[in-house]
Design a protein around this motif. Structure first.
Motif, PDB file in Angstrom:
ATOM      1  N   LYS A 190       0.823  -1.271   0.081  1.00 52.02           N
ATOM      2  CA  LYS A 190      -0.132   0.140  -0.014  1.00 52.02           C
ATOM      3  C   LYS A 190       0.991   1.093  -0.050  1.00 52.02           C
ATOM      4  O   LYS A 190       0.574   2.197  -0.770  1.00 52.02           O
ATOM      5  N   GLN A 217       0.878   4.330  -3.009  1.00 50.19           N
ATOM      6  CA  GLN A 217       0.656   5.693  -2.433  1.00 50.19           C
ATOM      7  C   GLN A 217       1.933   6.566  -2.870  1.00 50.19           C
ATOM      8  O   GLN A 217       1.720   7.568  -3.345  1.00 50.19           O
ATOM      9  N   VAL A 249      -8.074   7.145  -5.532  1.00 46.49           N
ATOM     10  CA  VAL A 249      -8.594   5.663  -5.170  1.00 46.49           C
ATOM     11  C   VAL A 249      -7.459   4.883  -5.469  1.00 46.49           C
ATOM     12  O   VAL A 249      -6.851   4.996  -6.793  1.00 46.49           O
ATOM     13  N   GLU A 250      -6.552   4.239  -4.632  1.00 47.29           N
ATOM     14  CA  GLU A 250      -5.559   3.291  -4.813  1.00 47.29           C
ATOM     15  C   GLU A 250      -6.267   2.179  -5.876  1.00 47.29           C
ATOM     16  O   GLU A 250      -5.318   1.523  -6.485  1.00 47.29           O
ATOM     17  N   ASN A 284     -13.751  -1.932  -0.061  1.00 45.79           N
ATOM     18  CA  ASN A 284     -12.528  -1.416   0.030  1.00 45.79           C
ATOM     19  C   ASN A 284     -12.449  -0.025  -0.950  1.00 45.79           C
ATOM     20  O   ASN A 284     -12.044   0.972  -0.658  1.00 45.79           O
ATOM     21  N   GLU A 326     -12.410   3.977  -0.276  1.00 46.98           N
ATOM     22  CA  GLU A 326     -11.567   4.957  -0.612  1.00 46.98           C
ATOM     23  C   GLU A 326     -11.935   6.306  -1.431  1.00 46.98           C
ATOM     24  O   GLU A 326     -11.606   7.301  -1.258  1.00 46.98           O
ATOM     25  N   TYR A 359     -12.911   1.386   7.237  1.00 46.13           N
ATOM     26  CA  TYR A 359     -12.003   2.233   6.618  1.00 46.13           C
ATOM     27  C   TYR A 359     -11.684   3.384   7.578  1.00 46.13           C
ATOM     28  O   TYR A 359     -12.749   3.953   7.788  1.00 46.13           O
TER      29      TYR A 359
END
Length: 218
Positions: free
Chosen positions: A44, A48, A57-58, A125, A129, A198
């Motif tokens: 992660k 980033q 949004v990853e 998920n 985000e 989250y």
């Protein structure tokens, strides 16, 4: 009060499978668990740092880890794999090196594969985000929730519940707001429900986002 349980743990063995598959002796079990967490954090952080993410949004839905004596197989399920695929082999090699460096592996190989999920906004998920990005940009929470529900409806799901808790819109007193669309049968074990929790850091403080998505009944 209602007794609450994590919907994923509640359904293990019926509609839900484990995200980490390996065997360890009781003495070394905790080390293996910490290792998994480090691998997930490392991936992660890498995404980033190195990806120019336009919408915030990853796109990581989940990371599955399978361990053998000499190999660690990591499968990253992504909604928008373009982020990693540009210069694909170089990026993945860099990520493998970063994980090996983080965990000081000498005789264990790390192998990473990326899989695309068909409906990115049908995954809690990625949706969380998206909502977090909206809240950071000071969009009204109701608007963010509404937009998230619209995106999920396009992804062909049967129901969704979104909950936001904390100092919403910067109000002094923390509160919990939630909205539900369609069916979300949390008591039915056969119902395939995806869930995520989250945390988002805004300028007012920390907000918690919880999302339940009802996919199908088996």
């Amino acid at each position: 009060m209602g007794q609450k349980i994590n919907p994923l743990g509640f359904r293990l063995g019926t509609t839900q499978s484990h995200h980490s598959i390996w065997f360890a002796q009781p003495k070394t079990y905790s080390e293996g668990l910490q290792e998994d967490q480090k691998i997930r954090d490392c991936i992660k952080n890498y995404i980033q740092k190195n990806m120019k993410i336009p919408s915030g949004v990853e796109g990581i839905a989940r990371i599955e880890i399978q361990k053998r004596i000499d190999l660690i197989q990591v499968i990253i399920y992504m909604g928008f794999p373009k982020l990693l695929i540009e210069g694909r082999s170089r990026r993945i090699e860099e990520l493998q090196m970063a994980i090996q460096k983080e965990l000081n592996y000498v005789n264990r190989k790390v192998n990473i594969t990326i899989r695309r999920i068909t409906n990115p906004y049908g995954d809690p998920n990625i949706l969380a985000e998206f909502i977090a990005g909206q809240l950071k940009n000071r969009v009204s929470f109701r608007k963010a929730m509404k937009k998230a529900i619209e995106l999920t409806e396009q992804a062909d799901t049967k129901g969704i519940q979104v909950q936001i808790a904390g100092r919403i819109d910067g109000k002094e007193i923390a509160r919990v707001e939630w909205v539900r669309e369609g069916r979300v049968p949390l008591q039915t074990i056969r119902a395939k429900i995806d869930y995520c929790c989250y945390t988002v850091r805004t300028i007012y403080g920390v907000l918690g986002i919880k999302i339940w998505i009802f996919l199908e009944e088996e």
